[in-house]
Design a protein around this motif. Sequence first.
Motif, PDB file in Angstrom:
ATOM      1  N   UNK A 181       0.831  -1.214   0.000  1.00 27.27           N
ATOM      2  CA  UNK A 181       0.000   0.000   0.000  1.00 27.27           C
ATOM      3  C   UNK A 181       0.867   1.266   0.000  1.00 27.27           C
ATOM      4  N   UNK A 182       0.286   2.357  -0.417  1.00 22.41           N
ATOM      5  CA  UNK A 182       0.976   3.650  -0.377  1.00 22.41           C
ATOM      6  C   UNK A 182      -0.045   4.768  -0.553  1.00 22.41           C
ATOM      7  N   UNK A 183       0.412   5.982  -0.299  1.00 23.29           N
ATOM      8  CA  UNK A 183      -0.435   7.154  -0.522  1.00 23.29           C
ATOM      9  C   UNK A 183       0.062   7.910  -1.744  1.00 23.29           C
ATOM     10  N   UNK A 184      -0.874   8.192  -2.643  1.00 23.25           N
ATOM     11  CA  UNK A 184      -0.592   9.005  -3.825  1.00 23.25           C
ATOM     12  C   UNK A 184      -1.120  10.401  -3.507  1.00 23.25           C
ATOM     13  N   UNK A 185      -0.247  11.374  -3.533  1.00 20.39           N
ATOM     14  CA  UNK A 185      -0.597  12.747  -3.122  1.00 20.39           C
ATOM     15  C   UNK A 185      -0.463  13.650  -4.350  1.00 20.39           C
ATOM     16  N   UNK A 186      -1.558  14.198  -4.800  1.00 20.05           N
ATOM     17  CA  UNK A 186      -1.570  14.945  -6.061  1.00 20.05           C
ATOM     18  C   UNK A 186      -2.081  16.367  -5.923  1.00 20.05           C
ATOM     19  N   UNK A 187      -1.207  17.365  -5.965  1.00 20.57           N
ATOM     20  CA  UNK A 187      -1.716  18.736  -6.083  1.00 20.57           C
ATOM     21  C   UNK A 187      -2.538  18.827  -7.376  1.00 20.57           C
ATOM     22  N   UNK A 188      -3.653  19.528  -7.327  1.00 25.20           N
ATOM     23  CA  UNK A 188      -4.508  19.614  -8.525  1.00 25.20           C
ATOM     24  C   UNK A 188      -4.186  20.904  -9.272  1.00 25.20           C
ATOM     25  N   UNK A 189      -3.103  20.869 -10.004  1.00 21.81           N
ATOM     26  CA  UNK A 189      -2.616  22.078 -10.665  1.00 21.81           C
ATOM     27  C   UNK A 189      -2.953  22.095 -12.145  1.00 21.81           C
ATOM     28  N   UNK A 190      -3.330  20.953 -12.690  1.00 20.72           N
ATOM     29  CA  UNK A 190      -3.621  20.863 -14.118  1.00 20.72           C
ATOM     30  C   UNK A 190      -5.001  20.255 -14.294  1.00 20.72           C
ATOM     31  N   UNK A 191      -5.609  20.508 -15.435  1.00 15.23           N
ATOM     32  CA  UNK A 191      -6.937  19.939 -15.698  1.00 15.23           C
ATOM     33  C   UNK A 191      -6.845  18.766 -16.664  1.00 15.23           C
ATOM     34  N   UNK A 192      -7.745  17.833 -16.451  1.00 18.40           N
ATOM     35  CA  UNK A 192      -7.848  16.683 -17.321  1.00 18.40           C
ATOM     36  C   UNK A 192      -8.664  17.073 -18.550  1.00 18.40           C
ATOM     37  N   UNK A 193      -8.075  16.953 -19.733  1.00 15.53           N
ATOM     38  CA  UNK A 193      -8.810  17.342 -20.939  1.00 15.53           C
ATOM     39  C   UNK A 193      -8.991  16.128 -21.848  1.00 15.53           C
ATOM     40  N   UNK A 194      -9.372  16.403 -23.098  1.00 14.67           N
ATOM     41  CA  UNK A 194      -9.734  15.329 -24.022  1.00 14.67           C
ATOM     42  C   UNK A 194      -8.659  14.278 -24.211  1.00 14.67           C
ATOM     43  N   UNK A 195      -7.409  14.703 -24.277  1.00 15.99           N
ATOM     44  CA  UNK A 195      -6.344  13.717 -24.501  1.00 15.99           C
ATOM     45  C   UNK A 195      -6.278  12.729 -23.340  1.00 15.99           C
TER      46      UNK A 195
END
Lengths: 333, 333
Positions: free
Chosen positions: B291-305
């Motif tokens: 197990x582990x923790x994935x830590x993601x600042x939300x600095x970018x947006x998910x787009x079509x690609x």
Amino acid sequence: MSELRQNLVTKEWYVIATGRARRPDDFVRRKPRPHLPRRSSRCPFCAGNESLTPPEVGRVPADGRWQVRVVPNKFSAFSAEGRAERHVDGLYRWANGVGVHEVIVETPRHDLIPAQMSLEQLRLIMRMCQERFASALEDPRVSLVILFKNYGEAAGTSLLHPHSQLMATPLVPTHISYRVEEARRYYDEVGRCVFCDTLSIEAGEKERVVWENDGFLVFSPYACGAPYEVWIMPKRHTSCFSMTTQAELDSLAEALFVVHRKMHALLGDPDFNYVLRVTPKDERYGHAFHWYIKYMPRLAKQAGFELGTGMYVNTTLPEDNAKYLREVKVPVS
Amino acid sequence: MSELRQNLVTKEWYVIATGRARRPDDFVRRKPRPHLPRRSSRCPFCAGNESLTPPEVGRVPADGRWQVRVVPNKFSAFSAEGRAERHVDGLYRWANGVGVHEVIVETPRHDLIPAQMSLEQLRLIMRMCQERFASALEDPRVSLVILFKNYGEAAGTSLLHPHSQLMATPLVPTHISYRVEEARRYYDEVGRCVFCDTLSIEAGEKERVVWENDGFLVFSPYACGAPYEVWIMPKRHTSCFSMTTQAELDSLAEALFVVHRKMHALLGDPDFNYVLRVTPKDERYGHAFHWYIKYMPRLAKQAGFELGTGMYVNTTLPEDNAKYLREVKVPVS
């Protein structure tokens, strides 16, 4: 109680949680979009500013004023030059970022929103998309070609001028290979395309059908993650977008014309993405896969649960969404 | 030219496209967060408003003023009542939405941002998370338990009071089963846990290490999709969060304390998600997963690609990110 639904095509599970029932009105944008000029002097995609882009790779008509224009993306994620090379060094695996990244400028006008596009313009766009798609397939370094449109900030674009994008990658991402594998497994089991079976169920039950013409069925998938998501699927079994006929492209343009307008009327010009779901190039002559467009208004945000499980919580019922969308009448002119 | 990198653990590919080089400053929030009161009379998670939530299922300390409190989510995606049932009817597959959905109220105070949490408070939170995690595992209807935190609007929450969430699902989503399969394949091939191998490479090379203590390594993964993403991984092979010792939980609290503060200093209190990556309940005694923790600042947006390929374009270089984060000094008090 919520319901978990599994998509037959992708085997992915979705949570349909309509406890806090959301009607279409709940999603309507509070602020209208800013007023845009017909032409912006600083926009590289506006007519008259052609010198601001890299040299064009496609245009219609061939001479005179263009209606649709294609240029390499100035900030390309993939390089047009260089060799496709894979490297494995101990536990590191990497590849050169070669491929294609083009922008399809959908109209010379800066201010057109999708629901204002004419049917004729959408036909030109779809034909150009297919032309560039076929051209990208010819590149021997390319493994997968995708086409998509980002509309609005929630969909990940800040570029206002109407455009869509084509990208071609030198390898097949797991996300694609898993779903192709599922489609192949289904085909191996029952001897039919899982998409064709889905089409025939949806067309028969009608409950989730939004609209159709000779070439395409537009429906809310039984199991899907985005509120008001629809799939636009060719009725004829076609594994690859490049094999779509000119008549079918016209049908597709018509379907997009209708979907844009229905979404606009129901949800108030929502931000959205659409993506062309395709099979990898090497498998484009197979029987198991069937291309389609996944059209997703971006009305909800992806949070920790979605990021952690890959499972989306949909706060709307696909059957309701289809009904609402079906009831919006759009004359096809 | 951009580089495509494959994550050894998940086999997923990421595009590392640093053409438009982004420094940490480019991501800093332009607007500060609104000033919050220490206590809000309408907030169901504030001390004094306990009657606004469903009856609590956990708290510390057991008596007197609570420091951490757990309540069922009022707008639960999964029902605590009912049976886990799967249905197959022709091509439809669905399941009852039974499971667990709890909110961990991380502090009685309304206004604490993650970088202001004391080490002692984070210890209490981690212990409570583990207690609830173990409790959810005991539910015979549950197949998978996940824990996550959404911070800020870009991370998908509008709730301001510090909280995280625990959800338990009655089935295993494909996203999880695919990566467990990959880990198992690696184990079958080389006889070692792919996460343990990753830890040993990262700890040896140091280039992507952000911070470490006795129990945990914090590093920027070689192949990852979010700018400034880090993984917080237990050094001891532990397949399931429920098997983490109390001493390790304290180490984890320390790691989170440091990561929250480093992110805050470098990126200006960014919105972020973290998710606990776990193995399905039935496989928690296996050797392949960790197990582990994935830590993601939300600095970018998910787009079509990203939506079309599942492949993320990261505009930053993990090695640079690790360096920037490493250089922020955080005294652990």
